[in-house]
Motif scaffolding. Structure first.
Motif, mmCIF file in Angstrom:
data_model
loop_
_atom_site.group_PDB
_atom_site.id
_atom_site.type_symbol
_atom_site.label_atom_id
_atom_site.label_comp_id
_atom_site.label_asym_id
_atom_site.label_seq_id
_atom_site.Cartn_x
_atom_site.Cartn_y
_atom_site.Cartn_z
ATOM 1 N N VAL A 194 5.866 4.832 7.213
ATOM 2 C CA VAL A 194 6.029 6.001 6.897
ATOM 3 C C VAL A 194 4.985 7.019 6.977
ATOM 4 O O VAL A 194 4.067 7.245 7.208
ATOM 5 C CB VAL A 194 5.772 6.224 5.488
ATOM 6 C CG1 VAL A 194 5.395 7.916 4.826
ATOM 7 C CG2 VAL A 194 6.196 5.226 4.708
ATOM 8 N N LYS A 195 6.152 8.281 7.803
ATOM 9 C CA LYS A 195 5.275 9.681 9.197
ATOM 10 C C LYS A 195 4.581 11.042 8.372
ATOM 11 O O LYS A 195 4.746 9.992 7.727
ATOM 12 C CB LYS A 195 6.807 10.179 10.065
ATOM 13 C CG LYS A 195 7.360 8.489 10.445
ATOM 14 C CD LYS A 195 6.761 8.111 11.225
ATOM 15 C CE LYS A 195 7.433 6.654 12.505
ATOM 16 N NZ LYS A 195 6.735 5.693 13.426
ATOM 17 N N GLY A 207 12.042 -0.340 5.197
ATOM 18 C CA GLY A 207 11.211 -1.659 4.887
ATOM 19 C C GLY A 207 11.166 -2.954 4.371
ATOM 20 O O GLY A 207 11.281 -3.800 4.375
ATOM 21 N N TYR A 208 11.027 -2.220 2.642
ATOM 22 C CA TYR A 208 11.368 -3.035 1.573
ATOM 23 C C TYR A 208 12.940 -3.207 1.747
ATOM 24 O O TYR A 208 12.819 -4.520 1.314
ATOM 25 C CB TYR A 208 10.820 -2.458 0.354
ATOM 26 C CG TYR A 208 11.348 -2.595 -1.116
ATOM 27 C CD1 TYR A 208 10.609 -4.278 -0.979
ATOM 28 C CD2 TYR A 208 11.500 -2.699 -1.805
ATOM 29 C CE1 TYR A 208 11.040 -4.885 -1.909
ATOM 30 C CE2 TYR A 208 12.263 -2.898 -2.859
ATOM 31 C CZ TYR A 208 11.351 -4.452 -2.732
ATOM 32 O OH TYR A 208 11.791 -5.320 -4.601
ATOM 33 N N GLU A 264 7.132 -7.849 11.036
ATOM 34 C CA GLU A 264 5.733 -6.968 11.111
ATOM 35 C C GLU A 264 5.940 -7.014 13.062
ATOM 36 O O GLU A 264 5.595 -5.008 13.182
ATOM 37 C CB GLU A 264 4.577 -8.108 11.743
ATOM 38 C CG GLU A 264 2.968 -7.461 11.414
ATOM 39 C CD GLU A 264 2.176 -7.762 11.541
ATOM 40 O OE1 GLU A 264 1.248 -7.477 12.309
ATOM 41 O OE2 GLU A 264 1.935 -9.148 10.789
ATOM 42 N N ALA A 265 6.778 -7.583 13.807
ATOM 43 C CA ALA A 265 7.006 -7.060 15.469
ATOM 44 C C ALA A 265 7.992 -5.610 15.227
ATOM 45 O O ALA A 265 7.385 -4.871 15.980
ATOM 46 C CB ALA A 265 8.034 -7.711 16.085
ATOM 47 N N GLU A 266 8.643 -5.438 14.249
ATOM 48 C CA GLU A 266 10.036 -4.452 13.869
ATOM 49 C C GLU A 266 9.087 -2.828 12.878
ATOM 50 O O GLU A 266 9.312 -2.275 12.821
ATOM 51 C CB GLU A 266 10.805 -4.546 13.678
ATOM 52 C CG GLU A 266 11.990 -5.411 14.249
ATOM 53 C CD GLU A 266 13.462 -5.421 13.784
ATOM 54 O OE1 GLU A 266 13.090 -5.200 12.427
ATOM 55 O OE2 GLU A 266 13.399 -6.720 14.135
ATOM 56 N N ILE A 267 7.114 -3.051 12.777
ATOM 57 C CA ILE A 267 6.556 -2.764 11.566
ATOM 58 C C ILE A 267 7.085 -1.194 11.988
ATOM 59 O O ILE A 267 7.216 -0.395 11.161
ATOM 60 C CB ILE A 267 5.163 -2.939 11.155
ATOM 61 C CG1 ILE A 267 4.583 -2.061 9.954
ATOM 62 C CG2 ILE A 267 4.354 -3.063 12.626
ATOM 63 C CD1 ILE A 267 3.734 -3.125 9.470
ATOM 64 N N ALA A 325 0.646 -1.312 -0.519
ATOM 65 C CA ALA A 325 -0.112 -0.369 0.207
ATOM 66 C C ALA A 325 0.619 1.784 0.046
ATOM 67 O O ALA A 325 -0.073 1.952 -0.342
ATOM 68 C CB ALA A 325 -1.209 -0.250 0.761
ATOM 69 N N GLY A 326 2.139 1.007 0.068
ATOM 70 C CA GLY A 326 3.168 2.418 0.232
ATOM 71 C C GLY A 326 2.979 3.093 1.096
ATOM 72 O O GLY A 326 3.753 3.808 1.006
ATOM 73 N N LYS A 327 3.047 2.584 2.419
ATOM 74 C CA LYS A 327 2.402 2.736 3.834
ATOM 75 C C LYS A 327 4.043 2.775 4.778
ATOM 76 O O LYS A 327 4.287 3.092 5.425
ATOM 77 C CB LYS A 327 1.687 2.853 4.827
ATOM 78 C CG LYS A 327 0.730 2.515 4.073
ATOM 79 C CD LYS A 327 -0.642 1.585 4.651
ATOM 80 C CE LYS A 327 -2.410 2.615 4.188
ATOM 81 N NZ LYS A 327 -3.150 2.613 5.232
#
Length: 228
Positions: free
Chosen positions: A227-228, A50-51, A219-222, A43-45
């Motif tokens: 993106v802020k 992260g990628y 996910e635990a580090e998401i 979703a580009g979030k």
């Protein structure tokens, strides 16, 4: 990252192995796809970091898998499925250098789930032909299936074209559907007993679980990647 390719009783000779894999592993396949980390990324979030985190863990898995392929290349069952056109290690290295820079290796530390995944590959994929095929199937067939959808979604979400997406680009495979059909035909033709076929299917289910655990660790580090 990849969406993974997803068997009727193994004793049912009327149904091919490829179809039995698909049906018997469908529930595990669907559960693996329910990943918040992957969903937010597509979703580009998530940030590019992260990628890169996902690609870094994926790279460690492919290092082990492709090493196992080389170790078993002389086995006639394994040899049917090997092909340079599938190899992903160099593509992942190029993507990681694009995303993280020349010192990208210094930024990759295996997550606990990745360590378990790689340990499993070292446990069975170097000397059990059907076990190798199980993991080969879930990775590369997924790359040629859902992976191509992911590629397009990442293009839209992050503006990547080639750099950053080389993992999903199979320059030597002109028609993925025909390639996948031929691959499934090889599964059906593999000289495996009914018991060995069922062991292979069970290993595919385990491979889905290992992938799901990897996504869960990410996910635990998401929060650090949103993106802020």
């Amino acid at each position: 990252m990849t969406m993974l390719d997803s068997g009727v009783d193994a004793a049912d000779d009327a149904t091919g192995l490829a179809e039995r894999i698909r049906t018997q592993t469908d529930a595990a396949h669907r559960q693996t796809e329910q990943s918040r980390f992957v969903g937010e990324l597509l979703a580009g979030k998530l940030t590019s970091a992260g990628y890169a985190a996902l690609l870094g863990q994926t790279y460690l898995v492919y290092l082990a898998l492709e090493e196992a392929g080389r170790a078993q290349a002389s086995n006639p069952i394994v040899a049917e499925f090997l092909g340079d056109e599938l190899l992903r290690t160099e593509a992942l290295e190029a993507d990681l250098e694009f995303l993280l820079g020349a010192n990208w290796r210094d930024e990759i530390t295996p997550l606990p789930a990745t360590t378990r995944y790689v340990d499993r590959l070292h446990e069975i994929a170097f000397d059990w032909p059907a076990g190798f095929v199980a993991h080969h199937y879930i990775r590369y067939m997924g790359d040629l299936s859902g992976g191509q959808i992911i590629r397009r979604m990442l293009e839209r979400a992050y503006g990547y074209t080639t750099d950053g997406l080389r993992f999903y680009i199979f320059d030597q495979i002109e028609k993925p559907k025909l390639y996948k059909d031929a691959y499934r035909g090889k599964l059906d033709a593999a000289p495996l007993s009914a018991d060995e076929q069922q062991r292979l299917i069970d290993e595919v289910i385990l491979a889905y679980r290992l992938n799901g655990d990897l996504f869960a660790d990410l996910e635990a580090e998401i929060e650090s990647y949103l993106v802020k």
